[in-house]
Design an enzyme around this catalytic site. Structure first.
Site, PDB file in Angstrom:
ATOM      1  N   SER A  72     -10.035 -42.425  -3.573  1.00  0.00           N
ATOM      2  CA  SER A  72      -9.530 -43.701  -3.128  1.00  0.00           C
ATOM      3  C   SER A  72     -10.543 -44.437  -2.192  1.00  0.00           C
ATOM      4  CB  SER A  72      -8.242 -43.949  -2.903  1.00  0.00           C
ATOM      5  OG  SER A  72      -8.093 -43.289  -1.469  1.00  0.00           O
ATOM      6  N   LYS A 143      -7.635 -45.460   4.553  1.00  0.00           N
ATOM      7  CA  LYS A 143      -7.853 -46.617   4.071  1.00  0.00           C
ATOM      8  C   LYS A 143      -8.685 -47.368   4.809  1.00  0.00           C
ATOM      9  CE  LYS A 143      -5.070 -45.627   0.438  1.00  0.00           C
ATOM     10  NZ  LYS A 143      -5.750 -45.169  -0.841  1.00  0.00           N
TER      11      LYS A 143
END
Length: 264
Positions: A72, A143
């Site tokens: 990701s 993230k």
């Protein structure tokens, strides 16, 4: 004089004198060797235990290895990378900034509650994760910070870009071929929280995917574990994640703005 008798007595005398020596030369070295063997194992064992305790304390309070479990965050971070998370980055009044790559506990925002584990299994997994030997807990995520408290983050403008406080952001760190987002959104980030997204947008479940959930898609600042400052493994990828100037033109939001949690 009976010479045979003298020889016999001399032989017995020598036997008596040599007897204790044979005991000392036979049994005592065995005992000493056992003691020395015990000490030789004890020293490295205590040293190994001390090193393990030191590493656990270091990972708990200063810097923690974190194994990247998914793609990701590609190309910035790849599957299997071990990053070193700086736990002191936000300890002394500093807060995450736009563009920071952070590791956080997603309990209450990305996951509703931590999955139950057998206590022994949970302890072993937590120890392995703290040393970077196993994948992180199911509640831990990595993230990039795109919006901080008070920011209005929207997508997408006419050029297909994310906007922060009305300024389009050129996200050069995105995975080649990825659009900034296939999902439109418009949110004002509540104070004390973060809007986070993965660099590989088509492969990332991030703030966009949790908008309709109780946490609203944002991550509380106090759930941030630290900043991913270094890539420690593999050797060929040693270094820090490349800094980004994507948010340099984004204006700060006046404190007077009352953040709303709306999205559209």
């Amino acid at each position: 004089m009976d010479t045979e008798t003298q020889h016999t007595e001399r032989d017995r005398s020598s036997d008596r004198e040599e007897g204790p020596r044979s005991v000392l030369s036979g049994r005592l070295p065995d005992r000493l060797s056992r003691r020395l063997a015990g000490r030789s194992w004890r020293g490295p064992g205590l040293l190994g235990l001390a090193c393990a305790v030191f590493l656990l304390l270091l990972s708990q309070f200063v810097v923690q290895p974190f194994q990247i479990p998914s793609g990701s965050m590609e190309p910035t971070l790849r599957i299997g990378d071990r990053v070193l998370v700086n736990k002191l980055a936000y300890r002394f009044g500093s807060e995450p900034r736009r563009g920071d790559v952070v590791v956080f506990d997603g309990t209450g925002s990305f996951v509703r509650e931590a999955p139950e584990r057998d206590p022994v299994t949970g302890l072993l997994h937590a120890t392995g994760a703290a040393l970077g030997l196993t994948e992180p807990a199911d509640t831990h995520f990595v993230k990039r910070v795109v919006g901080v408290g008070g920011d209005r983050v929207t997508c997408c403008d006419k050029g297909g870009r994310v906007e922060v406080n009305g300024v389009p952001v050129d996200e050069g760190y995105l995975h080649p071929g990825d659009a900034p987002s296939q999902v439109p959104f418009d949110i004002v980030v509540p104070r004390g929280t973060l809007w986070v997204m993965g660099d590989h947008r088509s492969q990332s479940r991030d703030s966009r995917d949790h908008l309709g959930e109780p946490g609203g898609g944002v991550v509380p600042v106090d759930k941030v574990i630290g900043r991913a400052d270094w890539i420690g493994w593999p050797f060929g990828r040693w270094g820090s994640p490349a800094p980004t100037g994507a948010f340099r033109d984004v204006p700060e939001v006046p404190e007077a703005r009352t953040p709303g949690g709306g999205h559209g």
